[in-house]
Every structure is written in structure tokens, then in C-alpha cells.
Design an enzyme around this catalytic site. Sequence first.
Site, PDB file in Angstrom:
ATOM      1  N   ASP A   1       0.533   3.757   5.978  1.00  0.00           N
ATOM      2  CA  ASP A   1       0.803   3.415   4.572  1.00  0.00           C
ATOM      3  C   ASP A   1       0.481   4.580   3.637  1.00  0.00           C
ATOM      4  OD1 ASP A   1       1.770   0.875   4.935  1.00  0.00           O
ATOM      5  OD2 ASP A   1      -0.180  -0.073   4.787  1.00  0.00           O
TER       6      ASP A   1
ATOM      7  N   GLU B   1       1.251  -1.243   8.267  1.00  0.00           N
ATOM      8  CA  GLU B   1       0.430  -0.123   8.741  1.00  0.00           C
ATOM      9  C   GLU B   1       0.343   0.034  10.270  1.00  0.00           C
ATOM     10  OE1 GLU B   1      -1.497   2.312   7.065  1.00  0.00           O
ATOM     11  OE2 GLU B   1      -1.851   3.008   9.091  1.00  0.00           O
TER      12      GLU B   1
ATOM     13  N   GLN C   1       0.770  -1.242   0.000  1.00  0.00           N
ATOM     14  CA  GLN C   1       0.000   0.000   0.000  1.00  0.00           C
ATOM     15  C   GLN C   1       0.806   1.300   0.000  1.00  0.00           C
ATOM     16  OE1 GLN C   1      -3.415   2.327   2.667  1.00  0.00           O
ATOM     17  NE2 GLN C   1      -2.980   0.235   3.169  1.00  0.00           N
TER      18      GLN C   1
ATOM     19  N   GLY D   1      -8.100  20.716  19.076  1.00  0.00           N
ATOM     20  CA  GLY D   1      -7.743  22.107  18.821  1.00  0.00           C
ATOM     21  C   GLY D   1      -8.032  23.066  19.970  1.00  0.00           C
ATOM     22  N   GLY D   2      -8.370  22.541  21.138  1.00  0.00           N
ATOM     23  CA  GLY D   2      -8.598  23.442  22.269  1.00  0.00           C
ATOM     24  C   GLY D   2     -10.050  23.858  22.416  1.00  0.00           C
TER      25      GLY D   2
HETATM   26  N1  COA Z   1      11.987  -9.949  -9.291  1.00  0.00           N
HETATM   27  C1  COA Z   1      12.659 -10.709  -8.424  1.00  0.00           C
HETATM   28  N2  COA Z   1      12.609 -10.576  -7.075  1.00  0.00           N
HETATM   29  C2  COA Z   1      11.766  -9.615  -6.620  1.00  0.00           C
HETATM   30  C3  COA Z   1      11.004  -8.797  -7.465  1.00  0.00           C
HETATM   31  C4  COA Z   1      11.141  -8.994  -8.857  1.00  0.00           C
HETATM   32  N3  COA Z   1      10.482  -8.250  -9.735  1.00  0.00           N
HETATM   33  N4  COA Z   1      10.270  -7.958  -6.702  1.00  0.00           N
HETATM   34  C5  COA Z   1      10.568  -8.260  -5.423  1.00  0.00           C
HETATM   35  N5  COA Z   1      11.443  -9.259  -5.367  1.00  0.00           N
HETATM   36  C6  COA Z   1      12.044  -9.870  -4.180  1.00  0.00           C
HETATM   37  C7  COA Z   1      12.898  -8.910  -3.385  1.00  0.00           C
HETATM   38  O1  COA Z   1      14.136  -8.733  -4.004  1.00  0.00           O
HETATM   39  C8  COA Z   1      12.979  -9.632  -2.046  1.00  0.00           C
HETATM   40  O2  COA Z   1      13.979 -10.627  -2.134  1.00  0.00           O
HETATM   41  P1  COA Z   1      15.180 -10.780  -1.046  1.00  0.00           P
HETATM   42  O3  COA Z   1      14.541 -10.824   0.291  1.00  0.00           O
HETATM   43  O4  COA Z   1      15.816 -12.052  -1.456  1.00  0.00           O
HETATM   44  O5  COA Z   1      16.080  -9.621  -1.164  1.00  0.00           O
HETATM   45  C9  COA Z   1      11.653 -10.364  -1.977  1.00  0.00           C
HETATM   46  O6  COA Z   1      11.052 -10.211  -3.260  1.00  0.00           O
HETATM   47  C10 COA Z   1      10.682  -9.882  -0.920  1.00  0.00           C
HETATM   48  O7  COA Z   1      10.607  -8.468  -0.857  1.00  0.00           O
HETATM   49  P2  COA Z   1      10.168  -7.793   0.513  1.00  0.00           P
HETATM   50  O8  COA Z   1      10.131  -6.346   0.347  1.00  0.00           O
HETATM   51  O9  COA Z   1      11.044  -8.329   1.625  1.00  0.00           O
HETATM   52  O10 COA Z   1       8.676  -8.353   0.674  1.00  0.00           O
HETATM   53  P3  COA Z   1       7.967  -8.997   1.937  1.00  0.00           P
HETATM   54  O11 COA Z   1       6.647  -9.444   1.452  1.00  0.00           O
HETATM   55  O12 COA Z   1       8.799 -10.018   2.631  1.00  0.00           O
HETATM   56  O13 COA Z   1       7.784  -7.765   2.952  1.00  0.00           O
HETATM   57  C11 COA Z   1       6.997  -5.577   3.568  1.00  0.00           C
HETATM   58  C12 COA Z   1       6.763  -6.832   2.733  1.00  0.00           C
HETATM   59  C13 COA Z   1       5.947  -4.559   3.175  1.00  0.00           C
HETATM   60  C14 COA Z   1       6.882  -5.891   5.045  1.00  0.00           C
HETATM   61  C15 COA Z   1       8.422  -5.031   3.279  1.00  0.00           C
HETATM   62  O14 COA Z   1       8.562  -4.868   1.895  1.00  0.00           O
HETATM   63  C16 COA Z   1       8.714  -3.718   3.980  1.00  0.00           C
HETATM   64  O15 COA Z   1       8.975  -3.670   5.193  1.00  0.00           O
HETATM   65  N6  COA Z   1       8.693  -2.612   3.206  1.00  0.00           N
HETATM   66  C17 COA Z   1       9.016  -1.301   3.703  1.00  0.00           C
HETATM   67  C18 COA Z   1       7.924  -0.747   4.553  1.00  0.00           C
HETATM   68  C19 COA Z   1       6.604  -0.693   3.855  1.00  0.00           C
HETATM   69  O16 COA Z   1       6.455  -0.141   2.793  1.00  0.00           O
HETATM   70  N7  COA Z   1       5.603  -1.244   4.532  1.00  0.00           N
HETATM   71  C20 COA Z   1       4.239  -1.006   4.185  1.00  0.00           C
HETATM   72  C21 COA Z   1       3.693  -1.924   3.251  1.00  0.00           C
HETATM   73  S1  COA Z   1       2.085  -1.352   2.853  1.00  0.00           S
END
Ligand code: COA
Length: 425
Positions: A168, A139, A17, A247-248
Site C-alpha cells: 500500500d 496489502e 491506504q 547485500g552479500g
Molecule cells: N460517490 C458515489 N459512489 C462512490 C463514491 C462517491 N463519492 N466513492 C466511491 N464510490 C463507489 C464506487 O463508484 C464503487 O461503486 P461501483 O462498484 O458501483 O462502481 C463503490 O463505491 C466501491 O468502490 P471500490 O473501489 O470497489 O471499493 P471496495 O471497498 O469494494 O474495494 C479495494 C476496496 C481497496 C479492494 C478496491 O478499491 C481496490 O482494489 N482498489 C485498487 C487497489 C488498492 O488500492 N488496494 C489497496 C487498498 S489500501
Amino acid sequence: MSKALEGIKVLDFTHVQSGPTCTQLLAWFGADVIKVERPGVGDATRGQLQDIPDVDSLYFTMLNHNKRSITLDSKNPKGKEVLWRLIKECDVLVENFAPGALARMGLTWEKIHEANPRMILASVKGFGPGRYEDCKVYENVAQCAGGAASTTGFRDGIPMVTGAQIGDSGTGLHLALGIVTALFHRTHSGLGQRVDCAMQDSVLNLCRVKLRDQQRLAHGPLREYSQFGEGIPFGDATPRAGNDSGGGQPGRILKCKGWEHDPNAYIYFITQGPVWEPICDIIGEPGWKTDPNYATPKARLPHLNEIFTRIEAWTMKHDKFEAMDILNKYDIPCGPILSMKEIAEDEALHRTGTIVEVDHPTRGKYLTVGNPIKLSASPADVTRSPLLGEHTDEILRDVLGYSEAEIAEIEHSGAVGAVQKIAAE
Ligand code: COA
């Protein structure tokens, strides 16, 4: 009329998001947003909270309007080659991967800046540098760590998260501002820069008034909080204030006619100082206009529970819309508690394009929230979200200039997965 961000190309490496809300705003303002998704998988939200089997969820469609989708395996050598070509071609790269993920793909700021010195690299992470910098964050974690949860809810209840996605979508908004600011800066510096937004920081920014109150505590009780009138001592941190106004000016959510069976038959009512006299007349307490216990805002503070109980006896005789009509005649600040159903059916919101109906090839028609930021010379039409990889061929050919033979080679390498052909709409 031209679009404000026409000509800007965004490599959209976002998911879930926070990032997608940012790039959707840029797309509404006219940027060409190219969403890069993992072949065969795509943004995880495509499959989350699905209401119709095998159809992109509303979670996905409502956060990814006006974008194009290319599938690309960023870990496949050919995929990396395409990715670098996109980096050289685009103005902005937006990502919200977990900490370290971008670098693990080989995309460090130094390399990106070297390949395209004009590129802006915009990132969302849960936390800035510090003890939680490596954490994955969603979030509600941000709402809790950013001060929203400790200050939301009732004093004698547990901390609460809010329905508004301030962690988010709130961070996406902050990031979008950072990006357009960096684009403006680039017009005279000629160079890109990094834009970093931590979700904790964005939530805290939106909780600014609560940090204000934290510092006021050192100088005495927070007199506008109901707790003060109730004679309950304050602790050493900003307390939860229920529905008190921030806001008071004392404010509360009060029952309206029908509250017994309608969970949203309520109105927010503010006893603003300048309209105290009409309030007294409307609720049938004209004597409170001159009674020293009620006549001034300061005198009223210890009596707020009694005052709001009396006002509620009046609001309970009217439905929330009738009460609005009566109170608005006297400029008494108030607001109906609108349900999502009422909002979805609100004609004015449809007229202004804040609520929009969109048609989708596999889902059919659905409602979404359009661009809430209205520019007079740059209209924002809302177009449907892309299917997974819908524009892969088109982007490889038209944006990156690959020949048909090269595209066939890329497809053969597995870098883009199976290219989905979309039936004519
Ligand atoms: N091709 C190949 N690999 C890809 C890819 C693509 N097009 N797109 C994503 N990936 C891989 C990434 O490289 C990563 O691999 P790695 O761990 O080996 O380096 C993997 O997909 C997972 O990415 P990640 O961001 O860790 O996803 P997740 O599902 O495990 O975590 C979140 C999700 C949201 C928790 C995390 O991305 C995060 O903390 N983001 C920052 C904060 C944020 O935006 N949070 C709010 C979300 S609404």
C-alpha cells in the site's frame, strides 16, 4: 519559504491506504489536496480499527493529513456536475478504486483528457494488465503476488508478510513520484498523462534483489545465504533467507542482554569484511584474524553459524544500546531492533519532524509519522486530517466559484449529503 507543490490542485479520489499515502505526500509538499468522499460514509478507514467510539480512527487520521474534505455523491446528477467542475479546475486526479469503478462513474481517460487536457490521471490497481487485472487487492495480497512473501521468513517455515506496508504505502510512494514526474513533463509538453501503478509491480520493484538472486541461482549456490554454509542444497527459486543480509555481507539478528523478557532485546550484526579484525578482538577471538578457516570472507562462509553463535555470546552480555556504542567505535555495521514504543519516544525523531504530535478536534492529541522526505527550502508542516465533508461549502465557493444560491441548490439535490458544520476549535 514557499512549498514545492504550491499552486497544484489535487482531486483526491482515494481511499484506504495506498492512494491516501500518495496524496498525503503531495499535500505535505504544498499541493491543495481535495479529498472527495461519499456523503455520510466517507473513506471506509474513518470507521475501521476505531480506538475511540465515533471518532475518526488513527488509520484515517494518520493517512490524510493536510487535506481538505468535500462530500460528493458521484452518482447523483448534480454531484457529477460538481465533479466535472473539479476535474476542470484541478491538475491531478488520483484514484485507487477497484478496476472499472472510475469508468462506471463515467470518468474515462478520454473524457477527462478532453475536459482538461492538462490533467494528470493517477491510478493504483492491484495488478497491471493480465490474468488478475480485475481483482480487488489489499496489502498482503500484493506482498504475496509481488515476491515479498516467498522470500520472507525462514527456509523451513511458511512464507511471511512484512510489517512494512510495502504493497500500500510502497505503491503510494511510487505513484507520487509518477505524478511529480508527469507534472514536470507537463511543463514542456503542456499536456497531462496517465500514471498507473500496480501494487504487484511496486512490491516487485522493492524485491529487486530477490530477482537478482533468482538469476544467480543458474550459476551456482547463493554463497552468502546461511543455507550454503549449512550444506543444504538450493532449489530452483530464490529461497527464504531468514535474517541473512541481502547485500552479500553476512548479517544476523542476535540476542542482547535481557532477551529472555524483552521481545526486542536484539541487534542486527553484520560481519563486514573490512572490520573483521576489530570484530575478532571485541568477541575475544583474536586468533580468528589469521586462522585460515576464518581470516577471509570466503573461508568464513561455511562457518557462519559457529561465528554468529560466538558473536552472540558477546552481544548477550550487553544491552542493544551498549553493544551499538562499542561496535560503532569500530564502524562495525549494526542496528538495534527498536520497538514501536522506543521509536515513538525517540527524541531525535521528534526533533526532525519524522514523529509529530498532532491535535485533532474530536480525538485530541496523537502521534503520527511526518514527512520522511526533507526538502531544505520547502518545509512540510503536518496539519490534522479533515472531518468528513468539513470543507464542502468552502470548496464549492472558493475553488469552484459557486454562488450561495447554487450551493443551496447543490445541497438540496442530495449530491453532498448533510453538510457537517464544525464547531470552532
Ligand atoms: N460517490 C458515489 N459512489 C462512490 C463514491 C462517491 N463519492 N466513492 C466511491 N464510490 C463507489 C464506487 O463508484 C464503487 O461503486 P461501483 O462498484 O458501483 O462502481 C463503490 O463505491 C466501491 O468502490 P471500490 O473501489 O470497489 O471499493 P471496495 O471497498 O469494494 O474495494 C479495494 C476496496 C481497496 C479492494 C478496491 O478499491 C481496490 O482494489 N482498489 C485498487 C487497489 C488498492 O488500492 N488496494 C489497496 C487498498 S489500501
